[in-house]
Design a protein around this motif. Structure first.
Motif, PDB file in Angstrom:
ATOM      1  N   PHE A  23      44.217  40.897  46.123  1.00 23.65           N
ATOM      2  CA  PHE A  23      43.245  40.825  44.852  1.00 23.65           C
ATOM      3  C   PHE A  23      42.162  41.825  45.210  1.00 23.65           C
ATOM      4  O   PHE A  23      41.960  42.783  44.351  1.00 23.65           O
ATOM      5  N   ASN A  49      38.157  35.839  41.535  1.00 20.34           N
ATOM      6  CA  ASN A  49      39.100  35.217  42.661  1.00 20.34           C
ATOM      7  C   ASN A  49      39.293  33.970  42.238  1.00 20.34           C
ATOM      8  O   ASN A  49      40.547  33.137  42.505  1.00 20.34           O
ATOM      9  N   LEU A  52      41.573  33.097  39.417  1.00 20.97           N
ATOM     10  CA  LEU A  52      42.938  33.606  39.936  1.00 20.97           C
ATOM     11  C   LEU A  52      43.447  32.175  40.516  1.00 20.97           C
ATOM     12  O   LEU A  52      44.727  31.838  40.567  1.00 20.97           O
TER      13      LEU A  52
END
Length: 77
Positions: A23, A49, A52
């Motif tokens: 990422f 993040n 995600l």
């Protein structure tokens, strides 16, 4: 199971280190394209993040529940 559920530290899970590294590589590449707005692009890294990881967690949980409910995988209506 212990590492994923009960041991809440960054990088301690099975997938977290690889997902986070990938990422951040993608985010750094996007920030280079952004030019002067690089700092703004990178500032979204932490929240994105986290989102995600919530999405990955939900997908894995859904797939696991599906495997328990329909272990054969075929013949589902």
């Amino acid at each position: 199971m212990f590492l994923t559920v009960l041991y809440a530290r960054a990088g301690a899970g099975v997938f977290s280190r690889a997902v986070t590294a990938g990422f951040w590589r993608m985010l750094l590449a996007a920030s280079r394209i952004a030019g002067r707005a690089r700092g703004k692009v990178l500032s979204f890294g932490g929240p994105l993040n986290l989102a995600l990881f919530v999405l990955i967690w939900a997908a894995i949980l859904t797939l696991g529940a599906g495997r328990i409910l329909h272990p054969e995988g075929a013949g589902c209506v």
